[in-house]
Write an enzyme that holds these catalytic residues in place. Structure first.
Site, mmCIF file in Angstrom:
data_model
loop_
_atom_site.group_PDB
_atom_site.id
_atom_site.type_symbol
_atom_site.label_atom_id
_atom_site.label_comp_id
_atom_site.label_asym_id
_atom_site.label_seq_id
_atom_site.Cartn_x
_atom_site.Cartn_y
_atom_site.Cartn_z
ATOM 1 N N ASP A 1 0.799 -1.224 0.000
ATOM 2 C CA ASP A 1 0.000 0.000 0.000
ATOM 3 C C ASP A 1 0.835 1.279 0.000
ATOM 4 O OD1 ASP A 1 -2.549 1.079 -0.263
ATOM 5 O OD2 ASP A 1 -2.750 1.438 1.883
ATOM 6 N N ASP B 1 -4.182 -4.587 -4.642
ATOM 7 C CA ASP B 1 -3.298 -3.429 -4.891
ATOM 8 C C ASP B 1 -1.994 -3.760 -5.578
ATOM 9 O OD1 ASP B 1 -5.012 -1.685 -3.637
ATOM 10 O OD2 ASP B 1 -3.644 -1.146 -2.037
ATOM 11 N N ASP C 1 -11.986 1.838 6.244
ATOM 12 C CA ASP C 1 -10.971 2.023 5.207
ATOM 13 C C ASP C 1 -9.728 2.723 5.749
ATOM 14 O OD1 ASP C 1 -12.471 0.912 3.087
ATOM 15 O OD2 ASP C 1 -13.547 2.790 2.811
#
Length: 332
Positions: free
Chosen positions: A121, A159, A306
């Site tokens: 991330d 991701d 989130d």
């Protein structure tokens, strides 16, 4: 912003949902009894329902507190199969095996997300991941070992490929990442009843799907069962399916799955982290009406934050009031 926001640590799922409690095992008999009453809808029968999810625990708490109506609404989340995200900071084996064993009691498929790639991330809300390549190989090995010959569907590294394409992951890490993903696909596919879907972002993120083709090939998509789309995002079924079909054509007809956990009202323009007014989407099912689309799944666990935005807790933490809003806004 189009990037995904993910669960940072599902330490609290199965009594290990992130931020809720310390790790513990699953009562297999209780899981079987609960699951038999759940996932009864056609097309969802294949998937295991976690009887000890954060939503299920919240229902019990709200009933004790006299919030019967809210508890009833939250059943729209608790009664559906959702993916488990074993935390990267711990040995995933016990969590994975417990779920596999419970799912096996009713001959169902357990859903998982493997999310521990190094440099995860890009240092954002779900930053972290394995310390290095060898640590990742060890973690994936333990994950795969715990699957055994149980029925499993694994979404591999949300991701990871898209961050190669958008440049968020520094170029110096690209080759290693693709190699690790390739190895992870191979290792997981050694388990006889495990399906693997390599994540490919969402239509609002990498808008030209052809840009994903070469990185996905380098990451082992040809050895995987397919790719996943819309993980932790809000793009509509219609848009995501069209995107998936276009990407599939570029990949020689690979199959795909779509995360519909929170896309019932589509995206909120300009808001990518805990956006208000969202709703649960299409319930998990293999009855998609499209041969290349294997399933609509709830990969992101509805009600888990989130990140620290919109008054939310840390990424992956259970947020009951947000879960209630998702349930309240969804169709019965």
């Amino acid at each position: 912003m189009s990037r995904l926001i993910h669960i940072f640590a599902a330490v609290a799922v199965l009594g290990l949902a992130a931020g809720c409690s310390s790790p513990s095992g699953i009562d297999t008999a209780a899981a079987a009894g609960s699951a038999s009453k759940k996932a009864a809808r056609a097309g969802a029968l294949d998937f295991w329902v976690d009887p000890d999810s954060p939503a299920a625990k919240q229902i019990k708490e709200w009933r004790r507190a006299g919030r019967a109506q809210d508890a009833h609404l939250l059943k729209r989340i608790a009664d559906e199969p959702q993916a488990l995200w074993p935390a990267g900071e711990i040995d995933p084996g016990p969590i994975v095996k417990a779920a596999i064993d419970s799912a096996a009691v009713e001959n169902r498929t357990a859903l998982f997300v493997a999310y521990d790639i190094p440099h995860r991330d890009c240092g954002q809300h779900s930053a972290g991941g394995a310390a290095d390549a060898d640590a990742y190989r060890e973690w994936i090995g333990k994950f795969a070992d715990a699957l055994g010959d149980g029925k499993a569907l694994v979404v591999l590294e949300p991701d990871a490929v898209a961050h190669i394409v958008d440049g968020c992951t520094p170029a110096g890490y690209h080759d290693e990442r693709e190699q690790l993903l390739n190895e992870a696909v191979v290792r997981l596919k050694q388990q006889p009843n495990t399906k693997v879907y390599l994540d490919a972002g969402n239509p609002a993120w990498i808008r030209d799907p052809w840009k994903l083709v070469d990185p996905l090939k380098q990451a082992g998509i040809e050895k995987a069962d397919g790719f996943s789309l819309n993980v932790s995002n809000f793009q509509t079924d219609e848009l995501t399916k069209a995107y998936g079909l276009e990407l599939s054509a570029d990949l020689g007809g690979k199959h795909f799955v779509v995360d519909t956990s929170r896309n019932g009202n589509g995206p909120l323009p300009g808001a990518w982290c805990n956006p208000p007014g969202r709703a649960l989407g299409t319930p998990p099912t293999t009855d998609t009406g499209e041969p290349l689309l294997d399933a609509y799944l709830w990969i992101k666990r509805p009600g888990e934050s989130d990140g620290t935005c919109g008054s939310g807790p840390a990424a992956g933490k259970w947020w009951p009031e947000y879960a209630l809003e998702l349930a309240r806004n969804s169709r019965p």
